[in-house]
Design a protein around this motif. Structure first.
Motif, PDB file in Angstrom:
ATOM      1  N   LYS A  18       0.824  -1.198   0.000  1.00  0.00           N
ATOM      2  CA  LYS A  18       0.000   0.000   0.000  1.00  0.00           C
ATOM      3  C   LYS A  18       0.866   1.259   0.000  1.00  0.00           C
ATOM      4  O   LYS A  18       1.873   1.327   0.701  1.00  0.00           O
ATOM      5  CB  LYS A  18      -0.919   0.014   1.222  1.00  0.00           C
ATOM      6  CG  LYS A  18      -2.011  -1.043   1.177  1.00  0.00           C
ATOM      7  CD  LYS A  18      -2.964  -0.893   2.343  1.00  0.00           C
ATOM      8  CE  LYS A  18      -4.100  -1.903   2.248  1.00  0.00           C
ATOM      9  NZ  LYS A  18      -5.067  -1.757   3.379  1.00  0.00           N
ATOM     10  N   THR A  20       1.799   4.959   0.990  1.00  0.00           N
ATOM     11  CA  THR A  20       1.579   5.875   2.103  1.00  0.00           C
ATOM     12  C   THR A  20       2.335   7.163   1.836  1.00  0.00           C
ATOM     13  O   THR A  20       3.104   7.264   0.868  1.00  0.00           O
ATOM     14  CB  THR A  20       2.056   5.269   3.434  1.00  0.00           C
ATOM     15  OG1 THR A  20       3.489   5.123   3.397  1.00  0.00           O
ATOM     16  CG2 THR A  20       1.400   3.913   3.685  1.00  0.00           C
ATOM     17  N   VAL A 106     -11.395   2.924   7.581  1.00  0.00           N
ATOM     18  CA  VAL A 106      -9.979   3.116   7.910  1.00  0.00           C
ATOM     19  C   VAL A 106      -9.109   2.755   6.694  1.00  0.00           C
ATOM     20  O   VAL A 106      -8.168   1.976   6.784  1.00  0.00           O
ATOM     21  CB  VAL A 106      -9.553   2.293   9.146  1.00  0.00           C
ATOM     22  CG1 VAL A 106      -8.194   2.759   9.650  1.00  0.00           C
ATOM     23  CG2 VAL A 106     -10.572   2.426  10.265  1.00  0.00           C
ATOM     24  N   ASP A 108      -7.103   4.660   5.205  1.00  0.00           N
ATOM     25  CA  ASP A 108      -5.788   5.275   5.338  1.00  0.00           C
ATOM     26  C   ASP A 108      -5.304   5.060   6.767  1.00  0.00           C
ATOM     27  O   ASP A 108      -5.881   5.592   7.714  1.00  0.00           O
ATOM     28  CB  ASP A 108      -5.872   6.770   5.029  1.00  0.00           C
ATOM     29  CG  ASP A 108      -4.502   7.417   4.865  1.00  0.00           C
ATOM     30  OD1 ASP A 108      -3.577   7.013   5.598  1.00  0.00           O
ATOM     31  OD2 ASP A 108      -4.352   8.318   4.025  1.00  0.00           O
ATOM     32  N   THR A 109      -4.259   4.265   6.937  1.00  0.00           N
ATOM     33  CA  THR A 109      -3.770   3.954   8.271  1.00  0.00           C
ATOM     34  C   THR A 109      -2.930   5.080   8.871  1.00  0.00           C
ATOM     35  O   THR A 109      -2.494   4.975  10.014  1.00  0.00           O
ATOM     36  CB  THR A 109      -2.917   2.667   8.242  1.00  0.00           C
ATOM     37  OG1 THR A 109      -1.874   2.811   7.255  1.00  0.00           O
ATOM     38  CG2 THR A 109      -3.772   1.467   7.879  1.00  0.00           C
ATOM     39  N   ASP A 111      -4.013   8.573   8.910  1.00  0.00           N
ATOM     40  CA  ASP A 111      -4.947   9.430   9.646  1.00  0.00           C
ATOM     41  C   ASP A 111      -6.258   8.706   9.980  1.00  0.00           C
ATOM     42  O   ASP A 111      -7.174   9.306  10.526  1.00  0.00           O
ATOM     43  CB  ASP A 111      -5.250  10.700   8.850  1.00  0.00           C
ATOM     44  CG  ASP A 111      -5.830  10.419   7.470  1.00  0.00           C
ATOM     45  OD1 ASP A 111      -6.173   9.250   7.190  1.00  0.00           O
ATOM     46  OD2 ASP A 111      -5.921  11.363   6.668  1.00  0.00           O
ATOM     47  N   TYR A 112      -6.344   7.413   9.632  1.00  0.00           N
ATOM     48  CA  TYR A 112      -7.503   6.565   9.939  1.00  0.00           C
ATOM     49  C   TYR A 112      -8.805   7.070   9.316  1.00  0.00           C
ATOM     50  O   TYR A 112      -9.896   6.802   9.817  1.00  0.00           O
ATOM     51  CB  TYR A 112      -7.669   6.402  11.451  1.00  0.00           C
ATOM     52  CG  TYR A 112      -6.544   5.614  12.075  1.00  0.00           C
ATOM     53  CD1 TYR A 112      -6.585   4.224  12.121  1.00  0.00           C
ATOM     54  CD2 TYR A 112      -5.414   6.262  12.567  1.00  0.00           C
ATOM     55  CE1 TYR A 112      -5.536   3.496  12.660  1.00  0.00           C
ATOM     56  CE2 TYR A 112      -4.353   5.538  13.105  1.00  0.00           C
ATOM     57  CZ  TYR A 112      -4.423   4.154  13.147  1.00  0.00           C
ATOM     58  OH  TYR A 112      -3.369   3.439  13.676  1.00  0.00           O
ATOM     59  N   SER A 114     -11.671   7.065   6.368  1.00  0.00           N
ATOM     60  CA  SER A 114     -12.255   6.060   5.480  1.00  0.00           C
ATOM     61  C   SER A 114     -12.389   6.624   4.071  1.00  0.00           C
ATOM     62  O   SER A 114     -12.404   7.840   3.874  1.00  0.00           O
ATOM     63  CB  SER A 114     -13.626   5.626   6.013  1.00  0.00           C
ATOM     64  OG  SER A 114     -13.526   5.129   7.333  1.00  0.00           O
ATOM     65  N   LYS A 232     -10.686   0.969  -2.941  1.00  0.00           N
ATOM     66  CA  LYS A 232      -9.393   0.380  -2.581  1.00  0.00           C
ATOM     67  C   LYS A 232      -8.800  -0.331  -3.789  1.00  0.00           C
ATOM     68  O   LYS A 232      -9.530  -0.713  -4.709  1.00  0.00           O
ATOM     69  CB  LYS A 232      -9.561  -0.606  -1.422  1.00  0.00           C
ATOM     70  CG  LYS A 232     -10.628  -1.668  -1.646  1.00  0.00           C
ATOM     71  CD  LYS A 232     -10.816  -2.502  -0.407  1.00  0.00           C
ATOM     72  CE  LYS A 232     -11.984  -3.473  -0.522  1.00  0.00           C
ATOM     73  NZ  LYS A 232     -13.295  -2.771  -0.520  1.00  0.00           N
TER      74      LYS A 232
END
Length: 242
Positions: A18, A20, A106, A108-109, A111-112, A114, A232
């Motif tokens: 993923k 980031t 969630v 995006d890990t 800023d959490y 969706s 996703k």
């Protein structure tokens, strides 16, 4: 020595690893990446299959890295391999309006936040779609899905107003398809629970339209949720199926 171009790829974005904000090394000159991603934003107006990839890449434009730029080039290779893909509009198409609504909880890990997505269909033709991050952090998958449905309802009413101004009469009530059973139950249940106070505005907004008969919210099986490709990156088989 002549260097052969890299072959086309069947996916606009790899499902792993993923991307980031910290992936890769920052580009010394991000101008080329800015121009590329900026151009892709215009192309996604007619190519909904790259909508998620473009939205994801746009989140890194303030500090792009070499891996972000490689991912942007993968979108180009995907487009090179699918030059005949597009949207065909038939004059014999029906005028029923329906939408698919989905959220990747969630997604995006960092800023959490969706990821919210929807696709509107007029008959068999997609006419509007989006893939973007929801504002704030949802405390459950149902909350994320319900907020996504609320955003879909807001835009479906806008489309209905546009169609009315154009003199287009819909033969049936618009339907929003969602794959979360809890969201469907909450939409149909006239009793508002105190534990749902954090989404009270969205609840009353959606339920008001349902009570007025202006729309319906119906369940769709997860395997038939077309929005998955906009929330996703998917494995090849699932992406091609959708």
């Amino acid at each position: 020595m002549k260097v052969c171009p890299r072959p086309a790829t069947p996916l606009p974005m790899a499902s792993s690893p993923k991307l980031t904000l910290t992936s890769g090394k920052p580009l010394a000159d991000p101008k080329e990446d800015h121009q590329l991603v900026g151009s892709l934003q215009y192309l996604q107006f007619t190519r909904l299959d790259i909508a998620f990839a473009v939205n994801k890449l746009s989140q890194f434009m303030h500090c792009p890295t070499d891996l972000h730029h490689q991912a942007a080039k993968q979108v180009l290779r995907y487009l090179a391999g699918t030059p005949t893909h597009g949207i065909y509009f038939s004059s014999s198409n029906s005028l029923t309006l329906h939408a698919y609504s989905d959220a990747y909880w969630v997604g995006d890990t960092l800023d959490y936040a969706s990821t919210n997505a929807y696709i509107f269909y007029l008959g068999n033709h997609p006419i509007s779609w989006t893939a973007k991050k929801l504002k704030g952090v949802a405390r459950s998958s149902m909350e994320a899905e319900y907020r996504a449905v609320a955003n879909t309802v807001a835009d479906i009413q806008w489309i209905c107003n546009i169609l009315t101004e154009l003199g287009v009469l819909l033969p049936s009530t618009p339907i929003v398809f969602c794959d979360n059973v809890g969201v469907i139950f909450l939409c149909e249940n006239p009793v508002f629970h105190s534990r749902m106070k954090h989404i009270a505005l969205d609840y009353h907004f959606v339920h008001g339209y349902i009570q007025d008969g202006a729309l319906r919210v119906a369940h769709v099986n997860t395997t038939d949720q077309l929005d998955d490709a906009l929330t996703k990156p998917l494995p090849r088989a699932q992406f091609l199926e959708l």
